[in-house]
Design an enzyme around this catalytic site. Structure first.
Site, short mmCIF file in Angstrom:
data_model
loop_
_atom_site.label_atom_id
_atom_site.label_comp_id
_atom_site.label_asym_id
_atom_site.label_seq_id
_atom_site.Cartn_x
_atom_site.Cartn_y
_atom_site.Cartn_z
N LEU A 517 55.15 84.24 -1.51
CA LEU A 517 55.89 84.73 -0.34
C LEU A 517 56.00 86.24 -0.35
CD1 LEU A 517 58.84 82.18 -0.30
CD2 LEU A 517 56.94 82.26 1.29
N GLY A 518 55.97 86.83 -1.53
CA GLY A 518 56.11 88.27 -1.59
C GLY A 518 56.26 88.75 -3.02
N GLY A 520 58.40 91.68 -5.37
CA GLY A 520 59.49 92.64 -5.35
C GLY A 520 59.53 93.39 -6.66
N ALA A 521 60.57 94.21 -6.81
CA ALA A 521 60.69 95.01 -8.02
C ALA A 521 60.85 94.12 -9.24
CB ALA A 521 61.89 95.94 -7.89
N GLY A 523 59.84 90.83 -9.53
CA GLY A 523 58.86 89.78 -9.77
C GLY A 523 58.29 89.23 -8.49
N VAL A 525 57.61 86.15 -5.68
CA VAL A 525 58.35 85.03 -5.10
C VAL A 525 57.38 84.00 -4.53
CG1 VAL A 525 60.19 84.37 -3.53
CG2 VAL A 525 60.13 86.67 -4.47
N LYS A 540 61.52 82.67 -7.70
CA LYS A 540 61.16 84.03 -8.12
C LYS A 540 60.80 84.03 -9.59
CE LYS A 540 63.34 87.44 -6.45
NZ LYS A 540 63.00 88.78 -5.97
N ASP A 635 69.91 97.93 -5.89
CA ASP A 635 68.64 97.99 -5.17
C ASP A 635 68.82 97.51 -3.73
OD1 ASP A 635 66.00 98.52 -4.75
OD2 ASP A 635 65.23 96.77 -5.83
#
Ligand SMILES: *[C@@H]1O[C@H](CO)[C@@H](O)[C@H](O)[C@H]1NC(C)=O
Ligand SMILES: *[C@@H]1O[C@H](CO)[C@@H](O)[C@H](O)[C@H]1NC(C)=O
Ligand SMILES: *[C@@H]1O[C@H](CO)[C@@H](O)[C@H](O)[C@H]1NC(C)=O
Ligand SMILES: *[C@@H]1O[C@H](CO)[C@@H](O)[C@H](O)[C@H]1NC(C)=O
Ligand SMILES: *[C@@H]1O[C@H](CO)[C@@H](O)[C@H](O)[C@H]1NC(C)=O
Ligand SMILES: *[C@@H]1O[C@H](CO)[C@@H](O)[C@H](O)[C@H]1NC(C)=O
Ligand SMILES: *[C@@H]1O[C@H](CO)[C@@H](O)[C@H](O)[C@H]1NC(C)=O
Ligand SMILES: *[C@@H]1O[C@H](CO)[C@@H](O)[C@H](O)[C@H]1NC(C)=O
Ligand SMILES: *[C@@H]1O[C@H](CO)[C@@H](O)[C@H](O)[C@H]1NC(C)=O
Ligand SMILES: *[C@@H]1O[C@H](CO)[C@@H](O)[C@H](O)[C@H]1NC(C)=O
Ligand SMILES: *[C@@H]1O[C@H](CO)[C@@H](O)[C@H](O)[C@H]1NC(C)=O
Length: 796
Positions: A517-518, A520-521, A523, A525, A540, A635
């Site tokens: 799905l994406g 991020g900082a 890890g 997802v 995640k 964040d």
């Protein structure tokens, strides 16, 4: 040894002759050695009166002056005087552990002994402390039985024997705050905590082995179901259940016929040299282990509770316990002050006198509203199915009402002092407290006859009500205890529903991590499905986790799992399996705020955007001030705000900063958070506080107002850095530029912009708290003009 045999002679003959010779020489040598040893031991025993194990005979004594004690055979435990306060106490401690650890104290509530007393196993066979004046204080009450000897055993038990070596008294039968392996707590015995770590007087908390089979922790003054804060739920096992502690450091319950009915702690994976289980001064029952390595400390193997505010009554009257970074702090409601500022757990008192009656004139008090604090509500009157404001009103008008607790439609009217307060964000309770009015001029009321009469009537009536209520409360308490015992659930007891997954389960759930799905900082997802295909989740996979071990990880997860707020993405479970760390969240199918603001063709209208801002502010406020453990997000940015199918904005990734940081203070060089949203203090040596989130929120607020990113290249140069451009427009009074062609009332834009500028101040202390931010956004308070700032002149 003497054995120079002639090798050419037959072995048997030589052997016999030699043996004769040898045995004579041996005997002589032994005699001499024996005499030497005897002499040596005489010298030694006078120099150091610490007989090992072996029985202590009548007539033996110890004195605090010469620092003598009786040691157990292996030297692990010692019985004797230890320094305490300005004198000495008699007790048992670990002699082979550097950090003085007392496990038993005689007459713990007595004042310390002076240095000129003597501890004596008297020739009549009594264990006593004799004063200089010849007065005796009994240490071991053996009734009419007399001891023929005593011994400090290696188990940590000090025992008195009779002539037939039967045990007539032992410290294991009279525990103070600690039990040791092989010691057992039998009903109705209990362990009572120390007053403090340095004062062994009986403190506030007990753990009782009850005759109903339940092992329960209570506040000592109120041992009823309402104040129980931990228990084993074994109330059906009946009398005779005992708490046992084995040499593997495992705590468990045996029933009357000796069957193990509950393991309280797990068997330790690595066997340690020493164990003890102690109810600490903070009310938590902990199992400790020690390696006997001099450089080591006691480490916690198990504890009854993680939440240090759980012990009922940790804070004194009128104060409530609040967890700040998992440490409990006793706080006073406003209008109250600590009784003793240096001892905050002693409680609070109102700092001005309050006449709780309203009259025709102006009331002399204010009603202060306190959110999410739960008290032990000993109500004199309870009104049900009532609105919150009506509850406040009821208390306001009632002369007897000094405080009210509103929860789930029930309004409990209370008198001071309030007891056992603790802050708990999930309960949604509100308390109302009458406090001294802050108004400057307080109207002096003349004592009028009608008021006088009515107040007499009022108090007579209330006395009757109270008396009746007293009976009812008493009854209902008994009933309640029964009911709770039957249900086996008490509100104060933790209820954590986080699920722990294995790595394989999540591998299956995500179809071998196919659907990304994406990133991020923290890890990557993935989309996944759990509960037999019924629930879609976001999983995640964490990278770069600072591994502090499973316990810490689980504690972090619990802290995150305990947060419940409509503007936070809910954590459903986690996986701690080998080197894998994964988190399972509710699935948010509408993507992130970044997609919403910067990618979507359809621009969200102003009202919609303000709704999102309020959602986010509410979520951050909850993290900072309302949840049990304060959480700094570190964040905050549009990518970390997810949109649910109802259009609510929810904050994601909160609570993770701690897992990725070695400590609260940054000892690492890499900066967490994302460039541009990070507050200036990340680059300096200032401490990181909740204000870093306020800063990021401010920057993000500009983005939401303007629907553009904080830095953009393909715009005129003076507009490239959003924060600077916003500031310039504000100064030049050209705010409409910011929203381009939208029709928005100027004052509304101005309010948002001013809040953003306050949040983005360089100086952390100039930034408002999230609470203030919310009040300003909602228009409840005015927003003053923000000061001119250097960081808005040069590029950030
Ligand atoms: C030490 O005490 C234990 C328990 O009473 C006893 O069995 C043992 O024989 C004692 N050892 C000596 C050397 O007296
Ligand atoms: C310590 O004091 C006690 C009591 O006065 C005495 O019996 C004992 O012999 C003393 N021990 C030493 C080593 O002086
Ligand atoms: C221990 O605490 C009790 C009660 O809190 C107090 O009376 C006593 O003086 C204290 N003793 C020491 C040695 O601090
Ligand atoms: C000793 O114990 C007996 C019964 O166990 C009790 O009646 C007596 O009061 C106690 N004596 C003292 C001095 O505590
Ligand atoms: C010694 O104590 C044991 C256990 O308490 C008891 O059974 C026994 O009768 C006692 N013996 C004497 C002589 O008192
Ligand atoms: C209880 O107080 C004593 C001081 O007499 C201290 O040595 C001991 O460590 C305390 N125990 C705990 C659990 O704090
Ligand atoms: C103890 O527990 C065992 C197993 O649960 C049970 O069979 C037994 O009846 C229990 N004994 C008593 C006295 O309750
Ligand atoms: C308690 O743990 C032991 C292993 O240490 C196990 O054999 C026993 O079955 C457990 N008892 C219960 C009631 O779970
Ligand atoms: C004690 O600790 C040191 C350093 O941690 C270690 O090297 C040593 O092996 C330990 N000794 C024992 C007996 O565990
Ligand atoms: C033991 O505790 C002391 C004082 O709390 C601390 O300074 C020391 O670092 C600790 N040692 C270990 C091995 O944790
Ligand atoms: C009472 O305490 C509050 C702070 O809790 C303070 O603002 C107020 O001035 C105090 N009032 C008096 C009369 O001391």
């Amino acid at each position: 040894m003497h054995s120079n045999n002639k090798d050419d002679l037959p072995f048997f003959i030589t052997r016999r002759e030699e043996e004769l010779k040898v045995s004579i020489i041996q005997k002589m040598a032994f005699m001499i050695l024996f005499l030497l040893l005897l002499l040596l031991s005489c010298i030694l025993s006078t120099a150091n009166a610490q007989p090992r194990n072996s029985s202590i005979s009548p007539g033996s004594s110890l004195s605090p002056n010469n620092n003598s004690y009786w040691l157990s055979e292996s030297g692990q435990f010692a019985f004797g005087f230890y320094p305490y306060g300005n004198g000495f106490s008699v007790g048992i401690w670990f002699e082979n552990i550097q950090q003085k650890t007392v496990v038993w104290t005689a007459n713990r509530d007595d004042p310390p002994f002076p240095s000129d007393v003597q501890l004596l196993l008297s020739t009549q066979g009594r264990l006593i402390v004799r004063s200089k004046e010849g007065q005796d204080l009994v240490i071991a009450n053996t009734s009419d039985q007399l001891a023929s000897s005593a011994a400090m055993l290696d188990s940590g038990n000090f025992v008195l024997f009779n002539w037939s070596s039967g045990i007539i008294w032992q410290t294991f039968d009279f525990p103070t705050d600690t039990i040791l392996p092989n010691q057992r707590l039998v009903p109705p015995n209990k362990l009572v905590s120390n007053v403090s770590e340095t004062n062994h007087t009986s403190g506030k908390f007990v753990i009782v082995m009850q005759t109903d089979g339940n092992l329960v922790q209570y506040h000592v003054e109120e041992a009823n179901a309402n104040t129980a804060y931990w228990y084993t739920k074994t109330y059906e096992a009946g009398n005779g259940v005992t708490l046992n502690f084995n040499i593997h450091g495992q705590l468990y319950l045996l029933n009357a016929s000796g069957s193990n009915i509950k393991n309280i702690s797990d068997k330790a994976s690595v066997l340690k040299a020493a164990y003890r289980a102690t109810i600490d001064a903070d009310g938590i029952f902990r199992l400790y282990s020690h390696t006997l390595n001099q450089s080591d400390n006691w480490s916690i193997e198990w504890s009854s509770l993680d939440d240090k505010c759980s012990p009922t009554g940790l804070c004194g009257l009128n104060s409530y316990c609040n967890l700040i970074y998992s440490d409990p702090v006793c706080q006073c409601p406003s209008g109250f002050d600590y009784i003793d500022r240096s001892q905050k757990n002693l409680g609070c008192r109102r700092n001005s006198s309050v006449d709780a009656c309203t009259t025709k004139g102006e009331p002399s008090f204010d009603v202060h509203e306190l959110i999410d604090v739960l008290w032990y509500a000993d109500a004199y009157s309870t009104l049900s199915s009532i609105e919150k404001n009506a509850c406040k009103e009821e208390c306001f008008r009632d002369c007897n009402c000094e405080a009210a607790l509103y929860e789930n439609g029930n309004c409990k009217k209370l008198k001071l002092p309030l007891r056992f307060g603790k802050r708990k964000s999930t309960i949604g309770a509100t308390s109302f407290l009458k406090i001294g009015a802050q108004r400057g001029k307080r109207k002096r009321r003349e004592l009028r006859m009608d008021i006088f009469i009515s107040s007499i009537a009022c108090s007579t009536l209330s006395f009757l009500v109270l008396a009746a209520a007293g009976v009812l409360i008493h009854r209902s308490r008994i009933r309640k205890y029964k009911r709770i015992v039957n249900m086996g659930n008490v509100g104060f007891v933790e209820d954590v529903t986080l699920r722990s997954f294995t790595y394989n389960e999540l591998k299956v759930a995500t179809n071998n991590f196919k659907d990304e799905l994406g990133k991020g900082a923290y890890g990557t997802v993935f989309r996944g499905v759990i509960s037999k295909g019924k629930r879609v989740v976001a999983i995640k996979r964490l990278e770069k986790v600072v591994d502090e071990g499973e316990r810490d990880f689980r504690n972090e997860m619990k802290a995150i799992g305990k947060t419940h707020h409509k503007n936070l993405v809910q954590l459903l479970g986690y996986c701690y399996d080998g080197t894998n760390r994964l988190l399972v969240y509710e699935y948010m199918k509408n993507g992130s705020l970044a997609d919403f603001l910067f990618k979507s063709k359809l621009r969200v209208n102003w009202e919609g955007r303000i709704e999102i801002v309020l959602n986010i502010a509410g979520g951050i406020f909850y993290l900072h001030e309302e949840c049990e453990t304060q959480i700094i997000h570190c964040d905050i940015k549009p990518e970390n705000i997810l949109m649910d199918d109802k259009g609510y904005a929810k904050i994601a990734d909160f609570g993770l900063a701690k897992l990725l940081m070695p400590s609260q203070t940054r000892t690492y060089t890499g900066i967490r958070g994302t460039r541009g949203y990070v507050a200036p203090e990340w680059h300096s040596n200032l401490p990181i506080t909740v204000k870093v989130d306020v800063y990021s929120f401010g920057i993000m607020l500009f983005e939401i107002i303007c629907c553009r990113r904080k830095v953009e290249a393909d715009v005129p140069e003076n507009e490239a850095v959003l924060a600077n451009w916003v500031y310039d427009c504000f100064k030049a009074n050209e705010l409409e530029k910011l929203v381009r062609n939208e029709e928005v009332e100027r004052c509304k834009i101005e309010r948002m912009v001013k809040v953003g500028l306050w949040c983005a101040q360089d100086e952390p202390s100039s930034r408002p708290s999230m609470k203030k931010v919310m009040l300003m956004l909602e228009g409840t308070v005015n927003v003053p003009d923000p000061p001119l700032l250097s960081s808005f002149v040069s590029s950030p």
